[in-house]
Design a protein around this motif. Structure first.
Motif, PDB file in Angstrom:
ATOM      1  N   THR A  12       0.644  -0.948   0.264  1.00  0.00           N
ATOM      2  CA  THR A  12       0.530  -0.034  -0.295  1.00  0.00           C
ATOM      3  C   THR A  12       1.119   1.274   0.208  1.00  0.00           C
ATOM      4  OG1 THR A  12      -0.405  -0.003   2.047  1.00  0.00           O
ATOM      5  CG2 THR A  12      -2.348  -1.171   1.417  1.00  0.00           C
ATOM      6  N   LEU A  13       1.915   0.835   0.727  1.00  0.00           N
ATOM      7  CA  LEU A  13       3.057   2.641   1.180  1.00  0.00           C
ATOM      8  C   LEU A  13       3.474   2.764  -0.153  1.00  0.00           C
ATOM      9  CD1 LEU A  13       4.859   4.811   2.402  1.00  0.00           C
ATOM     10  CD2 LEU A  13       6.218   2.953   2.504  1.00  0.00           C
ATOM     11  N   TRP A  14       3.948   1.397  -1.122  1.00  0.00           N
ATOM     12  CA  TRP A  14       5.073   1.714  -3.053  1.00  0.00           C
ATOM     13  C   TRP A  14       3.117   2.185  -3.813  1.00  0.00           C
ATOM     14  CZ3 TRP A  14       8.460   2.741  -5.245  1.00  0.00           C
ATOM     15  CH2 TRP A  14       9.008   2.342  -5.683  1.00  0.00           C
ATOM     16  N   GLU A  15       2.417   1.584  -3.251  1.00  0.00           N
ATOM     17  CA  GLU A  15       1.230   1.703  -4.339  1.00  0.00           C
ATOM     18  C   GLU A  15       1.252   3.479  -4.181  1.00  0.00           C
ATOM     19  OE1 GLU A  15      -2.357  -0.211  -3.195  1.00  0.00           O
ATOM     20  OE2 GLU A  15      -1.377  -1.852  -4.633  1.00  0.00           O
ATOM     21  N   LYS A  16       1.023   4.535  -2.678  1.00  0.00           N
ATOM     22  CA  LYS A  16       0.847   5.589  -2.320  1.00  0.00           C
ATOM     23  C   LYS A  16       2.062   6.337  -3.002  1.00  0.00           C
ATOM     24  CE  LYS A  16      -1.992   4.772   1.767  1.00  0.00           C
ATOM     25  NZ  LYS A  16      -1.709   5.181   2.968  1.00  0.00           N
ATOM     26  N   VAL A  17       3.188   5.788  -3.522  1.00  0.00           N
ATOM     27  CA  VAL A  17       4.576   6.767  -3.912  1.00  0.00           C
ATOM     28  C   VAL A  17       4.604   6.681  -4.950  1.00  0.00           C
ATOM     29  CG1 VAL A  17       6.991   6.523  -4.454  1.00  0.00           C
ATOM     30  CG2 VAL A  17       5.662   5.819  -2.055  1.00  0.00           C
ATOM     31  N   ILE A  18       3.677   5.855  -5.736  1.00  0.00           N
ATOM     32  CA  ILE A  18       3.561   5.374  -7.802  1.00  0.00           C
ATOM     33  C   ILE A  18       2.888   6.612  -7.971  1.00  0.00           C
ATOM     34  CG2 ILE A  18       2.480   4.355  -9.076  1.00  0.00           C
ATOM     35  CD1 ILE A  18       5.836   3.236  -8.598  1.00  0.00           C
ATOM     36  N   ASN A  19       1.233   6.822  -6.981  1.00  0.00           N
ATOM     37  CA  ASN A  19       0.445   7.546  -7.372  1.00  0.00           C
ATOM     38  C   ASN A  19       0.284   8.752  -7.179  1.00  0.00           C
ATOM     39  OD1 ASN A  19      -1.890   5.569  -7.931  1.00  0.00           O
ATOM     40  ND2 ASN A  19      -2.732   5.038  -6.453  1.00  0.00           N
ATOM     41  N   LEU A  20       1.122   9.477  -6.078  1.00  0.00           N
ATOM     42  CA  LEU A  20       1.800  10.393  -5.569  1.00  0.00           C
ATOM     43  C   LEU A  20       2.527  11.215  -7.243  1.00  0.00           C
ATOM     44  CD1 LEU A  20       1.977  13.028  -4.351  1.00  0.00           C
ATOM     45  CD2 LEU A  20       3.981  12.272  -2.932  1.00  0.00           C
ATOM     46  N   ALA A  21       3.933  10.547  -7.137  1.00  0.00           N
ATOM     47  CA  ALA A  21       4.682  10.299  -8.159  1.00  0.00           C
ATOM     48  C   ALA A  21       4.145  10.641  -9.812  1.00  0.00           C
ATOM     49  CB  ALA A  21       5.689   9.114  -8.524  1.00  0.00           C
ATOM     50  N   SER A  22       3.140  10.151 -10.103  1.00  0.00           N
ATOM     51  CA  SER A  22       2.283  10.204 -10.874  1.00  0.00           C
ATOM     52  C   SER A  22       1.504  11.460 -11.235  1.00  0.00           C
ATOM     53  CB  SER A  22       1.432   9.077 -11.347  1.00  0.00           C
ATOM     54  OG  SER A  22      -0.001   9.103 -12.137  1.00  0.00           O
ATOM     55  N   GLU A  23       0.795  11.400 -10.146  1.00  0.00           N
ATOM     56  CA  GLU A  23       0.463  13.082  -9.587  1.00  0.00           C
ATOM     57  C   GLU A  23       0.990  13.990 -10.484  1.00  0.00           C
ATOM     58  OE1 GLU A  23      -1.535  13.027  -6.284  1.00  0.00           O
ATOM     59  OE2 GLU A  23      -2.884  11.482  -6.279  1.00  0.00           O
ATOM     60  N   ARG A  24       2.201  14.294 -10.122  1.00  0.00           N
ATOM     61  CA  ARG A  24       3.405  15.793  -9.735  1.00  0.00           C
ATOM     62  C   ARG A  24       4.249  14.912 -10.995  1.00  0.00           C
ATOM     63  NH1 ARG A  24       6.063  15.962  -3.763  1.00  0.00           N
ATOM     64  NH2 ARG A  24       4.419  16.695  -2.507  1.00  0.00           N
ATOM     65  N   GLY A  25       3.817  14.004 -11.875  1.00  0.00           N
ATOM     66  CA  GLY A  25       5.481  14.346 -12.920  1.00  0.00           C
ATOM     67  C   GLY A  25       6.406  13.606 -12.417  1.00  0.00           C
ATOM     68  N   GLN A  26       6.918  13.634 -11.351  1.00  0.00           N
ATOM     69  CA  GLN A  26       7.627  12.711 -10.965  1.00  0.00           C
ATOM     70  C   GLN A  26       8.558  11.241 -10.788  1.00  0.00           C
ATOM     71  OE1 GLN A  26       7.832  14.994  -7.179  1.00  0.00           O
ATOM     72  NE2 GLN A  26       8.932  16.595  -7.978  1.00  0.00           N
ATOM     73  N   SER A  27       9.440  10.837 -10.636  1.00  0.00           N
ATOM     74  CA  SER A  27       9.517   9.039 -10.663  1.00  0.00           C
ATOM     75  C   SER A  27       9.174   9.008  -8.681  1.00  0.00           C
ATOM     76  CB  SER A  27      10.954   9.501 -10.282  1.00  0.00           C
ATOM     77  OG  SER A  27      12.481   9.814 -10.345  1.00  0.00           O
ATOM     78  N   PRO A  28       9.162   8.000  -9.195  1.00  0.00           N
ATOM     79  CA  PRO A  28       9.305   7.669  -7.402  1.00  0.00           C
ATOM     80  C   PRO A  28      10.792   7.319  -6.832  1.00  0.00           C
ATOM     81  CG  PRO A  28       8.389   5.933  -8.933  1.00  0.00           C
ATOM     82  CD  PRO A  28       9.265   6.851 -10.076  1.00  0.00           C
ATOM     83  N   GLU A  29      11.659   7.538  -7.413  1.00  0.00           N
ATOM     84  CA  GLU A  29      12.665   7.822  -6.826  1.00  0.00           C
ATOM     85  C   GLU A  29      13.338   9.363  -6.008  1.00  0.00           C
ATOM     86  OE1 GLU A  29      12.757   6.282  -9.957  1.00  0.00           O
ATOM     87  OE2 GLU A  29      13.511   4.092  -9.958  1.00  0.00           O
ATOM     88  N   SER A  30      12.495  10.418  -6.499  1.00  0.00           N
ATOM     89  CA  SER A  30      12.479  11.861  -6.691  1.00  0.00           C
ATOM     90  C   SER A  30      11.659  11.961  -5.408  1.00  0.00           C
ATOM     91  CB  SER A  30      11.905  12.843  -7.698  1.00  0.00           C
ATOM     92  OG  SER A  30      11.531  12.468  -7.972  1.00  0.00           O
ATOM     93  N   ILE A  31      10.005  11.599  -5.450  1.00  0.00           N
ATOM     94  CA  ILE A  31       9.518  11.351  -4.076  1.00  0.00           C
ATOM     95  C   ILE A  31      10.247  10.719  -2.882  1.00  0.00           C
ATOM     96  CG2 ILE A  31       7.299  10.471  -2.923  1.00  0.00           C
ATOM     97  CD1 ILE A  31       7.011  12.598  -5.560  1.00  0.00           C
ATOM     98  N   ILE A  32      10.799   9.008  -3.355  1.00  0.00           N
ATOM     99  CA  ILE A  32      11.061   9.159  -1.634  1.00  0.00           C
ATOM    100  C   ILE A  32      12.279  10.190  -1.497  1.00  0.00           C
ATOM    101  CG2 ILE A  32      12.643   6.916  -1.168  1.00  0.00           C
ATOM    102  CD1 ILE A  32      10.933   5.453  -2.754  1.00  0.00           C
ATOM    103  N   SER A  33      13.792  10.514  -2.182  1.00  0.00           N
ATOM    104  CA  SER A  33      14.166  11.266  -1.648  1.00  0.00           C
ATOM    105  C   SER A  33      13.797  12.731  -1.176  1.00  0.00           C
ATOM    106  CB  SER A  33      15.548  11.767  -3.224  1.00  0.00           C
ATOM    107  OG  SER A  33      15.464  11.284  -3.924  1.00  0.00           O
ATOM    108  N   GLU A  34      12.754  13.276  -1.095  1.00  0.00           N
ATOM    109  CA  GLU A  34      12.352  13.926  -0.964  1.00  0.00           C
ATOM    110  C   GLU A  34      11.622  13.909   0.742  1.00  0.00           C
ATOM    111  OE1 GLU A  34       8.875  17.266  -1.677  1.00  0.00           O
ATOM    112  OE2 GLU A  34       9.230  16.248  -3.214  1.00  0.00           O
ATOM    113  N   ALA A  35      11.360  12.586   0.672  1.00  0.00           N
ATOM    114  CA  ALA A  35      10.366  12.445   1.793  1.00  0.00           C
ATOM    115  C   ALA A  35      11.646  12.644   2.808  1.00  0.00           C
ATOM    116  CB  ALA A  35       9.514  11.070   1.325  1.00  0.00           C
ATOM    117  N   VAL A  36      12.958  11.423   3.055  1.00  0.00           N
ATOM    118  CA  VAL A  36      13.746  11.430   3.310  1.00  0.00           C
ATOM    119  C   VAL A  36      13.872  12.116   4.064  1.00  0.00           C
ATOM    120  CG1 VAL A  36      16.324  10.187   3.031  1.00  0.00           C
ATOM    121  CG2 VAL A  36      14.437   8.522   2.150  1.00  0.00           C
TER     122      VAL A  36
END
Length: 91
Positions: A12-36
């Motif tokens: 479920t966490l991975w799906e949220k990351v994927i969805n957020l990345a898609s909404e923002r037009g970013q990669s999942p890696e950039s979302i995770i980097s920002e969160a960290v």
């Protein structure tokens, strides 16, 4: 510097990351980097604040609208035991 690590998040966490990345037009890696980055910055600030042992600091940290919202704040904090009460007699 490139680093790689093996991370297996909950589905479920991975799906949220994927969805957020898609909404923002970013990669999942950039979302995770920002969160960290935000997490590390927050932890660093908490460590700095923990080192301060001035008891008066708490007196000055409050909602900036305290004067305007004081009645609402008091109303929300009223409980059955708030205010003046008769003390029970001890016999």
């Amino acid at each position: 510097m490139n680093s790689t690590f093996n991370w297996k998040p909950e589905q479920t966490l991975w799906e949220k990351v994927i969805n957020l990345a898609s909404e923002r037009g970013q990669s999942p890696e950039s979302i995770i980097s920002e969160a960290v980055r935000l997490y590390v910055e927050t932890q660093s600030l908490e460590l700095v604040n923990d080192d301060v042992s001035d008891p008066l600091i708490g007196l000055f940290s409050a909602n900036p609208d305290l004067a305007i919202k004081s009645e609402d704040i008091l109303q929300n904090d009223v409980s059955e035991k708030s205010g003046w009460t008769w003390k029970e007699t001890h016999q």
